[in-house]
Design an enzyme around this catalytic site. Structure first.
Site, mmCIF file in Angstrom:
data_model
loop_
_atom_site.group_PDB
_atom_site.id
_atom_site.type_symbol
_atom_site.label_atom_id
_atom_site.label_comp_id
_atom_site.label_asym_id
_atom_site.label_seq_id
_atom_site.Cartn_x
_atom_site.Cartn_y
_atom_site.Cartn_z
ATOM 1 N N PRO A 2 0.892 -1.431 -0.078
ATOM 2 C CA PRO A 2 0.056 -0.058 0.006
ATOM 3 C C PRO A 2 0.856 1.269 -0.009
ATOM 4 C CG PRO A 2 0.028 -0.941 2.205
ATOM 5 C CD PRO A 2 0.554 -2.054 1.303
ATOM 6 N N GLU A 3 0.246 2.487 -0.695
ATOM 7 C CA GLU A 3 0.743 3.681 -0.709
ATOM 8 C C GLU A 3 0.463 4.668 0.572
ATOM 9 O OE1 GLU A 3 0.988 5.078 -4.650
ATOM 10 O OE2 GLU A 3 1.010 3.180 -5.381
ATOM 11 N N LYS A 54 5.264 5.317 3.987
ATOM 12 C CA LYS A 54 4.547 4.107 3.752
ATOM 13 C C LYS A 54 4.513 3.377 5.097
ATOM 14 C CE LYS A 54 5.187 3.877 -1.178
ATOM 15 N NZ LYS A 54 5.704 3.126 -2.427
ATOM 16 N N ARG A 122 4.269 -13.338 2.698
ATOM 17 C CA ARG A 122 5.574 -13.485 1.997
ATOM 18 C C ARG A 122 6.478 -12.948 2.736
ATOM 19 N NH1 ARG A 122 5.002 -11.350 -4.307
ATOM 20 N NH2 ARG A 122 6.929 -12.260 -4.412
ATOM 21 N N LYS A 163 17.375 14.347 -10.477
ATOM 22 C CA LYS A 163 17.136 13.300 -11.249
ATOM 23 C C LYS A 163 16.962 13.489 -12.843
ATOM 24 C CE LYS A 163 17.655 10.174 -7.873
ATOM 25 N NZ LYS A 163 18.588 9.166 -7.730
ATOM 26 N N ARG A 273 8.460 -0.743 -13.475
ATOM 27 C CA ARG A 273 6.999 -0.737 -13.085
ATOM 28 C C ARG A 273 6.080 -0.498 -14.058
ATOM 29 N NH1 ARG A 273 7.364 0.093 -7.634
ATOM 30 N NH2 ARG A 273 5.186 -0.691 -7.701
#
Length: 283
Positions: A2-3, A54, A122, A163, A273
Site C-alpha cells: 500500500p501507498e 508508507k 511472503r 534526477k 514498473r
C-alpha cells in the site's frame, strides 16, 4: 502497495481502536520480522499512531517506538476481546480469511482490550523497536510529506532536477525525494497533470512541473477520502475495500476508454514498473 492513502487509512482506524491500551505481551513467532527486544516495550501504553511515508509508527509511553512496514503482503488486524471492534488493514489474500492467529501470523500483540495480529504471506514486512534516535535515523532517509511546509514548489523542482535524466514517473516514486507516492498515485498524478509518465524530467517545462506539483495533493486527498485503492493488495481495517479504484482515471484501466476523451488507456513498463496513461490527454 500500500501507498500513502492506504497507510493513512489504517493509521486513522488504529488511532480510534488502540490508543491508551497497554502492550501486555508480545508473541513473536518469527524474529526475522520482529527486530528488537520485546521487553523494551512491554508494559508501555500506546500514545499515538503516526504515519511516515508508507510506514506506521506507534509512539509509546516509555519513550520507545514501534515502526511497522507492511511492504507488499503485510496485514495488521486488531480484534477486541468482546469482538465488537475489528480494526486493521493490508493485504487481503484469501489465506487471511481464516480467523487469526494462523500460519501467516508472525507477531501477536496482547493489548489491554484485545489482540493485534501482524500477518504477512511472503514475510517482506517488518516491525522495529526503536528509541527516538533510532527512529530519526530511519525516517531521515525519507523526503518530506506532501502536507509539510517544506514541500514547496521550489523544493519539488530542485528534487526532480536532481534526477534530470530519469523518467518522471520513477522520480515521483523516489521515497528519498517525496514520501508516500507509489505506482498507483504516480499514474493518477501524471494523468491529472496531463504529462506522460515516460517523459524525462529534463524535458519538462516549468509549467508542466507546476502542473504535476499542483496535482499531487488533490489526487492523494481523494484517495484518502475513499479509503485507498483495493485491487488485490489492500483492505481497510474492518475488512472492507477502499473504493478509490472507481475514481481512478488511468491506473488498472489498460484498454478501457479514457474518462475524458474516450481514447483507450495504454500501459507501458517504466523502469520495471507498470505505467498507465492516456496517449491523447497526456503529452
Amino acid at each position: 502497495m500500500p501507498e500513502l492513502p492506504e497507510i493513512e487509512t489504517i493509521k486513522r482506524s488504529l488511532n480510534k481502536a488502540i490508543i491508551g491500551q497497554t502492550i501486555d505481551d508480545i508473541e513473536v513467532r518469527d524474529y526475522k520480522l520482529f527486530r528488537g527486544k520485546r521487553h523494551d516495550v512491554l508494559g508501555s501504553k500506546i500514545e499515538e499512531v503516526k504515519r511516515r511515508a508508507k510506514m506506521l509508527i506507534w509512539k509509546l509511553s516509555n519513550g520507545k517506538y514501534l515502526l511497522f512496514h507492511l511492504k507488499m503482503t503485510g496485514q495488521m488486524l486488531y480484534d477486541s476481546d468482546d469482538h465488537k471492534l475489528i480494526a486493521g488493514g493490508g493485504h487481503p489474500d484469501h489465506e487471511y480469511l481464516q480467523k487469526p492467529p494462523h500460519k501467516f501470523t508472525h507477531v501477536i500483540f496482547k493489548l489491554t482490550k484485545g489482540h493485534l495480529y501482524f500477518n504477512d504471506l511472503r514475510k517482506f514486512g517488518w516491525i522495529k523497536v526503536l528509541d527516538e534516535d533510532g527512529l530519526e535515523q530511519e525516517v531521515s532517509k525519507l523526503g518530506p510529506e506532501i502536507e509539510w511546509p517544506e514541500f514547496t514548489f521550489e523544493y519539488f523542482v530542485k528534487a526532480l532536477h536532481s534526477k534530470a535524466r530519469t523518467k518522471v514517473k520513477t522520480v515521483l516514486m523516489e521515497q528519498s525525494l517525496i514520501a508516500g507516492i507509489g505506482n498507483i498515485y504516480s499514474d493518477e498524478t501524471l494523468f491529472k497533470a496531463k504529462v506522460l509518465p515516460t517523459r524525462l524530467v529534463k524535458d519538462l517545462s516549468e509549467g508542466e512541473l507546476r502542473s504535476i506539483y499542483d496535482s499531487i495533493s488533490p489526487v492523494l486527498e481523494l484517495a484518502i477520502e475513499h479509503g485507498g485503492t483495493s485491487l488485490k493488495d489492500y483492505r481497510r481495517l474492518d475488512g472492507s475495500q477502499g473504493d478509490y479504484l472507481q475514481y481512478a482515471n488511468v491506473y488498472h484501466r489498460n484498454g478501457q476508454p479514457c474518462k475524458v476523451c474516450r481514447t483507450k488507456i495504454e500501459r507501458a513498463v517504466v523502469n520495471g514498473r507498470s505505467a498507465h496513461f492516456c496517449p491523447n490527454c497526456q503529452k
